[in-house]
Design a protein around this motif. Structure first.
Motif, short mmCIF file in Angstrom:
data_model
loop_
_atom_site.label_atom_id
_atom_site.label_comp_id
_atom_site.label_asym_id
_atom_site.label_seq_id
_atom_site.Cartn_x
_atom_site.Cartn_y
_atom_site.Cartn_z
N SER A 180 74.74 -13.71 6.74
CA SER A 180 74.06 -14.28 7.58
C SER A 180 72.85 -15.05 7.30
O SER A 180 72.29 -14.85 6.34
N GLU A 181 72.37 -15.68 8.20
CA GLU A 181 71.13 -16.54 7.96
C GLU A 181 70.32 -16.64 9.00
O GLU A 181 70.87 -16.88 10.53
N ILE A 182 69.05 -16.19 9.14
CA ILE A 182 68.08 -16.20 10.09
C ILE A 182 67.06 -16.94 9.87
O ILE A 182 66.41 -17.24 8.83
N CYS A 183 66.36 -17.24 11.15
CA CYS A 183 65.02 -17.76 11.17
C CYS A 183 63.87 -16.84 11.50
O CYS A 183 64.16 -16.28 12.22
N VAL A 184 62.94 -16.79 10.64
CA VAL A 184 61.71 -16.05 10.89
C VAL A 184 60.77 -16.63 11.60
O VAL A 184 60.27 -17.36 11.41
N ILE A 185 60.29 -15.90 12.91
CA ILE A 185 59.39 -16.30 13.85
C ILE A 185 58.25 -15.10 13.74
O ILE A 185 58.37 -14.29 14.53
N PRO A 186 57.28 -15.46 12.99
CA PRO A 186 56.12 -14.78 13.10
C PRO A 186 55.63 -14.30 14.42
O PRO A 186 55.31 -15.56 15.28
#
Lengths: 248, 248
Positions: B119-125
Motif C-alpha cells: 500500500s501507499e499512504i499519505c502522512v498528515i502530521p
DNA sequence: CGCGCCTTTGAAGGAGCTCAATTTAGGTGG
DNA sequence: CCACCTAAATTGAGCTCCTTCAAAGGCGCG
C-alpha cells in the motif's frame, strides 16, 4: 427542602443562560488553561440550557443536525434503528459527556437520544463551535479529543460484542459504570441503574433474560447485590476476575 | 512511460512529495471548492507519501500519535488487543479512507493498522492539520465530517454485532465492500478479498468456520460464487433479502 | 515438488435464545 | 392508606444457532 421557583414555571423546556465558568463539570467539558476572556467566549457559544424530561427525546434520527449537546445533569441513552424495527442501544451518557456528534457527518442525526431521567443539557450550536475552535486552539484540540474518545469507546464496545461472553460483558458494563460514577464524585460501589434490563441487553447484545440471569449469578457468587435497579458492588476484584478469561 | 526515479531508491519506505491536486482520490480526501492556493497549503501539510508492504504495520497500539494517514492505494485492517491475547478487527480500510483517528484522544494509538496488501499512504502530521483547519474553514468542516462518519460507521458495526445473525452479518459485509469498490470505480460484482476468513470472522464476531459455511451456503443459493478469495456477486437482490429479517 | 497456511466440511456440544409462568415494584385512583 | 394495575424483573425448560474439535483438501510460494 422546599421546591425551588423554577419548578412552578409551567413549561416543559426551560431555557436559561449558560455559565460554564460556574459549572462543576468544567474539567469534563472544557480544556484546561483557558483565559477568562476565552471562557467568556465559550459561554457565549453555549446558547442555552434545556431541560429534557424522562423518556423525552433530545433528538431523533433524521432530524436536522444543528448542535451538539453537553449533559449538565441526568442520564441518556442513544440508539439506532434498522428498517425492520430492530434497534440497538449504542451508548449510555451521563453528566459531562457530549451527545450528537453522529450528526456532524451529514445533514441529519443518525440516532435517537432519549433521557432516562429528568435531565438538563447545554446546547452548543455546531456552527458556533466550529467558528470558536478556529480561534481558540485549546478548544479545537479538546473537541478533537472528545470525538476521538468516542471512536475509541466504540472500538471497546465492538470488542465487547465481538469477543466476550455474556457474564464478561455485564461485568465490563458494571465496572465501566462504576468508574464513571467515581469520576463524577459518586460512590463506585453503589448506584442506581437508570435503564431497564432490556436496554442493558440491547447495549450488550444480549436478551433481557440473559442479563437478568447474569445479575442473579453475580449475586449468588457474592460479587454484587441486586435489588431491581439498585446495585451494590461487593467484590470488585471478583468482577474483574471475570474479565480476561477467553472462552476458548 | 518510464519508471520514475523514486523506484530505484533502494529503501523499503519510499518518501516522496505529495501532490493532492493530481491525486485521483481528491473527492474522497479533500473538501470541494478550495482555491488553488488552499490546495497548495494542504499539499504542504501532507508531508510525505510512504509505502507499506503487505503484513507491515503502519502503526501499533501504544506508539506515540503524531499523524493521521490517508490511504492512496492498497488495503488495511485495524485491530484492537485485549491483555489476554484476544483481538478484534475493528475495520478494513481502502484507498481514500483515513487511518489513525483513534490516536487523537490521547498520546498514543489505541489500535494496530496493518497493510493487507502493498500500500501507499499519505502522512498528515496532526499538528499541521489542526493549524490549517483553523485557517481553512472547508478543511475544518471536512475533517469533522470524516471523524463523525467514523463514529456513524462504528454504530453500524455495533448494530451488526449486537442484533444480526451470521448470514446477515456476512451479507452486510459483502454488500458494504461492493458498495465501496463501486465508489472507487471498480466492479461492484467481482472483487478480491484481501483478508482471510479468520479476519472476516473477527470483524463480524464469528468464527472462521462459520464464515466459510456462510460463504458456501450463499454459493449454494446462487447469490455469489466463491473461489478462495475471489468473490463474484451473482444476485445482489438475493443478498439484500437476507437483510431486514429479524431472527425472532 | 513439498511444505505451510488457508479453507472447507462434518459431527457433537454448549451458550444464549425463545416461550411461558410467576413475582415484584411503582404508580393511580378510590 | 390500601387495592388495583401495569411494566419490569426473575426463573424455568426446551431449543437453536453458532462454536468447538477434528480431518481432509487446495493454493501459493520457496
Amino acid at each position: 427542602m422546599h421546591t425551588p421557583n423554577k419548578s412552578i414555571i409551567p413549561v416543559t423546556l426551560t431555557t436559561l443562560k449558560a455559565a460554564c465558568s460556574q459549572c462543576n463539570l468544567r474539567e469534563l467539558c472544557l480544556p484546561y488553561g483557558l483565559s477568562a476572556s476565552e471562557i467568556e467566549q465559550i459561554e457565549s457559544m453555549v446558547g442555552v440550557r434545556r431541560r429534557v424530561k424522562r423518556q423525552q427525546h433530545l433528538y431523533r434520527a433524521g432530524e436536522t443536525f444543528e448542535a451538539i449537546y453537553a449533559i449538565r445533569s441526568g442520564f441518556f441513552k442513544t440508539d439506532v434503528l434498522l428498517e425492520d424495527g430492530r434497534d440497538q442501544v449504542t451508548g449510555f451518557q451521563m453528566a459531562g459527556e457530549i451527545l450528537g456528534m453522529d450528526g456532524i457527518s451529514g445533514e441529519a442525526h443518525t440516532c435517537n437520544a432519549v433521557a432516562l431521567e429528568d435531565s438538563e443539557i447545554c446546547v452548543i450550536p455546531f456552527a458556533h463551535l466550529e467558528r470558536l475552535s478556529r480561534e481558540i486552539q485549546a478548544l479545537q484540540r479538546h473537541f478533537h479529543q472528545v470525538m476521538s474518545r468516542e471512536i475509541v469507546r466504540d472500538h471497546g464496545v465492538m470488542m465487547l460484542l465481538g469477543t466476550m461472553r455474556a457474564e464478561e460483558r455485564l461485568a465490563t458494563f458494571l465496572l465501566n459504570l462504576s468508574q464513571r460514577f467515581t469520576t463524577r464524585g459518586y460512590s463506585p460501589a453503589e448506584f442506581h441503574l437508570r435503564m431497564t434490563r432490556d436496554e442493558i441487553g440491547s447495549y450488550l447484545g444480549l436478551k433481557l433474560e440473559t442479563v437478568s440471569r447474569a445479575f442473579s449469578r453475580f449475586q449468588d457468587e457474592g460479587f454484587i447485590s441486586v435489588q431491581q435497579k439498585h446495585i451494590r458492588i461487593l467484590d470488585i476484584a471478583g468482577l474483574k476476575k471475570l474479565l480476561n478469561h477467553p472462552p476458548s
